[in-house]
Design an enzyme around this catalytic site. Structure first.
Site, PDB file in Angstrom:
ATOM      1  N   GLY A 129      -1.835   7.971   3.895  1.00 34.07           N
ATOM      2  CA  GLY A 129      -2.752   7.427   4.412  1.00 34.07           C
ATOM      3  C   GLY A 129      -3.193   6.095   3.928  1.00 34.07           C
ATOM      4  O   GLY A 129      -2.710   5.500   2.883  1.00 34.07           O
TER       5      GLY A 129
ATOM      6  N   LEU B 148      -3.390   3.234   5.296  1.00 30.68           N
ATOM      7  CA  LEU B 148      -2.416   2.623   5.678  1.00 30.68           C
ATOM      8  C   LEU B 148      -2.566   1.020   5.465  1.00 30.68           C
ATOM      9  O   LEU B 148      -3.592   0.483   5.926  1.00 30.68           O
ATOM     10  CB  LEU B 148      -1.707   2.544   6.785  1.00 30.68           C
ATOM     11  CG  LEU B 148      -1.127   4.221   7.252  1.00 30.68           C
ATOM     12  CD1 LEU B 148      -0.563   4.211   8.375  1.00 30.68           C
ATOM     13  CD2 LEU B 148      -0.225   4.797   5.849  1.00 30.68           C
TER      14      LEU B 148
ATOM     15  N   HIS C  35       2.728  -0.192   3.891  1.00 26.86           N
ATOM     16  CA  HIS C  35       3.250   1.183   4.797  1.00 26.86           C
ATOM     17  C   HIS C  35       3.799   0.567   5.951  1.00 26.86           C
ATOM     18  O   HIS C  35       4.929   1.177   6.461  1.00 26.86           O
ATOM     19  CB  HIS C  35       1.945   2.089   4.908  1.00 26.86           C
ATOM     20  CG  HIS C  35       1.208   2.560   3.493  1.00 26.86           C
ATOM     21  ND1 HIS C  35      -0.004   2.126   3.435  1.00 26.86           N
ATOM     22  CD2 HIS C  35       1.600   3.329   2.534  1.00 26.86           C
ATOM     23  CE1 HIS C  35      -0.385   2.717   2.227  1.00 26.86           C
ATOM     24  NE2 HIS C  35       0.519   3.396   1.904  1.00 26.86           N
TER      25      HIS C  35
ATOM     26  N   GLY D 254       8.749   3.036  -1.319  1.00 27.42           N
ATOM     27  CA  GLY D 254       8.326   1.516  -1.808  1.00 27.42           C
ATOM     28  C   GLY D 254       8.642   1.400  -3.062  1.00 27.42           C
ATOM     29  O   GLY D 254       8.311   2.436  -4.130  1.00 27.42           O
TER      30      GLY D 254
ATOM     31  N   LYS E   3       7.216  -0.464  -5.011  1.00 26.92           N
ATOM     32  CA  LYS E   3       5.847  -0.672  -5.623  1.00 26.92           C
ATOM     33  C   LYS E   3       5.744   0.553  -6.516  1.00 26.92           C
ATOM     34  O   LYS E   3       5.006   0.590  -7.555  1.00 26.92           O
ATOM     35  CB  LYS E   3       4.803  -0.653  -4.452  1.00 26.92           C
ATOM     36  CG  LYS E   3       3.276  -0.104  -4.963  1.00 26.92           C
ATOM     37  CD  LYS E   3       2.437  -1.205  -5.524  1.00 26.92           C
ATOM     38  CE  LYS E   3       1.048  -0.891  -6.096  1.00 26.92           C
ATOM     39  NZ  LYS E   3       0.629   0.534  -6.076  1.00 26.92           N
TER      40      LYS E   3
ATOM     41  N   SER F 225      -2.297  -2.168  -2.307  1.00 30.42           N
ATOM     42  CA  SER F 225      -2.617  -0.889  -2.653  1.00 30.42           C
ATOM     43  C   SER F 225      -3.926  -0.546  -2.089  1.00 30.42           C
ATOM     44  O   SER F 225      -4.858  -1.400  -2.229  1.00 30.42           O
ATOM     45  CB  SER F 225      -2.467  -0.696  -4.240  1.00 30.42           C
ATOM     46  OG  SER F 225      -3.351   0.509  -4.625  1.00 30.42           O
TER      47      SER F 225
HETATM   48  P1  AMP Z   1       1.148   6.059  -0.616  1.00 29.85           P
HETATM   49  O1  AMP Z   1       0.634   6.385   0.608  1.00 29.85           O
HETATM   50  O2  AMP Z   1       0.198   5.199  -1.551  1.00 29.85           O
HETATM   51  O3  AMP Z   1       1.538   7.331  -1.558  1.00 29.85           O
HETATM   52  O4  AMP Z   1       2.309   5.308  -0.401  1.00 29.85           O
HETATM   53  C1  AMP Z   1       3.335   5.732   0.622  1.00 29.85           C
HETATM   54  C2  AMP Z   1       4.605   4.917   0.477  1.00 29.85           C
HETATM   55  O5  AMP Z   1       4.137   3.457   0.738  1.00 29.85           O
HETATM   56  C3  AMP Z   1       5.238   5.267  -1.045  1.00 29.85           C
HETATM   57  O6  AMP Z   1       6.630   4.999  -0.724  1.00 29.85           O
HETATM   58  C4  AMP Z   1       4.817   3.744  -1.491  1.00 29.85           C
HETATM   59  O7  AMP Z   1       5.708   3.379  -2.681  1.00 29.85           O
HETATM   60  C5  AMP Z   1       4.928   2.732  -0.482  1.00 29.85           C
HETATM   61  N1  AMP Z   1       3.666   1.652  -0.587  1.00 29.85           N
HETATM   62  C6  AMP Z   1       2.677   1.557  -1.041  1.00 29.85           C
HETATM   63  N2  AMP Z   1       2.150   0.189  -1.468  1.00 29.85           N
HETATM   64  C7  AMP Z   1       3.123  -0.419  -1.121  1.00 29.85           C
HETATM   65  C8  AMP Z   1       3.554  -1.813  -1.231  1.00 29.85           C
HETATM   66  N3  AMP Z   1       2.554  -2.677  -1.505  1.00 29.85           N
HETATM   67  N4  AMP Z   1       4.994  -2.287  -0.768  1.00 29.85           N
HETATM   68  C9  AMP Z   1       5.650  -1.319  -0.557  1.00 29.85           C
HETATM   69  N5  AMP Z   1       5.612  -0.029  -0.313  1.00 29.85           N
HETATM   70  C10 AMP Z   1       4.478   0.423  -0.541  1.00 29.85           C
END
Ligand code: AMP
Length: 263
Positions: A31, A33, A37, A153, A155, A191
């Site tokens: 979340g 987002l 995302h 991602g 990232k 982020s």
């Molecule tokens: P999270 O909710 O932060 O665990 O991220 C969910 C998904 O979004 C994961 O696969 C992350 O690698 C991806 N993600 C988060 N930030 C970015 C970004 N800046 N660029 C690309 N993908 C991202």
């Protein structure tokens, strides 16, 4: 857009939800987002017949309880972004849905998970891999990996690589689709942690990516980051099947930022 709070309805409906042969794109998240995302969701929308988004702040991957407490949970805004990206179905599982075992069963990877972020965040990747295995198992609607794609991602490249490895190791019927890091115009990787930066730290933060990309060697990169005010956690290069990459984790004030680039 269907919203499943808990997983009961999903478990009941999943096999009749899509027509036979339809492709599912699945985007697991915690979340809060943002455009990173949203890019995953839009790509999943383009490449599949249906898009499933999960939002679950996974407690087992937080080694710092304060980090978990501070994690933002703007659910209404998240649902709005999901709608705008064309998501068909959102899951909001509860802890008990995913951890009926109280986390007594875990996925333990013994090599890559001990390096980079794994060194300073013990147990982090065990929590990540365990929850992703559960999510992929619950999301599964077919035994055919051509019909099921999960989006992650770059990232979080180490996480992506570990998930790819787990899918291979356990022959999970999913195609893992990597997506390039989405950045602010000044280069800072998007982020949810960026919101915790003070205005002064936010002004310095883009140096992380600039230095990672431009420094001719790791010693120089470290010196440049420290001069800019970062406390470097790690700065390393590693080789993967997809090529060689440079990785960094560094604190600005108390906020830990990570990034990586292909070299
Ligand atoms: P999270 O909710 O932060 O665990 O991220 C969910 C998904 O979004 C994961 O696969 C992350 O690698 C991806 N993600 C988060 N930030 C970015 C970004 N800046 N660029 C690309 N993908 C991202």
């Amino acid at each position: 857009m269907i919203i499943d709070r808990g997983l009961q309805t999903w478990q009941r409906e999943k096999l009749s939800w899509l027509a036979p042969g339809a492709r599912l794109g699945f985007v697991p998240t915690m979340g809060a987002l943002h455009e990173g995302h949203a890019t995953l969701l839009r790509r999943a929308r383009q490449e599949n017949d249906a898009v499933l988004l999960s939002i679950f702040v996974n407690p087992t991957q937080f080694n710092d309880p304060r980090d978990l407490e501070l994690y933002p949970r703007p659910i209404e805004k998240d649902l709005q972004i999901a709608r705008e990206c064309g998501v068909d179905r959102v899951w909001l599982p509860e802890y008990q849905d995913l951890y009926p075992d109280e986390f007594h069963y875990r996925v333990d990877e013994s090599f890559l998970s001990t390096q980079l972020c794994g060194r300073t965040r013990p147990g982090h990747f065990t929590g990540v891999l365990s929850v992703v295995l559960k999510l992929l198992g619950l999301a599964q609607i077919s035994a055919d990996p051509e019909l099921q794609r999960a989006y992650f991602g770059e990232k979080d490249f180490q996480q992506l690589e570990l998930i790819r490895g787990m899918v291979r190791a356990f022959a999970l019927p999913w195609e893992i689709r990597p997506m390039p890091t989405v950045r602010e115009p000044d280069g800072l990787a998007l982020s949810s942690r960026n919101l915790r930066l003070s205005p002064a730290a936010r002004a310095v933060a883009p140096r992380l990516y600039q230095v990672l990309r431009s420094a001719t060697n790791l010693d120089r990169a470290r010196a440049e980051l420290e001069a800019a005010g970062f406390r470097v956690d790690y700065l390393e290069e590693h080789s993967f099947a997809s090529g060689r990459r440079r990785f960094v984790a560094a604190f600005l004030e108390e906020v830990r930022l990570i990034d990586n680039v292909e070299i």
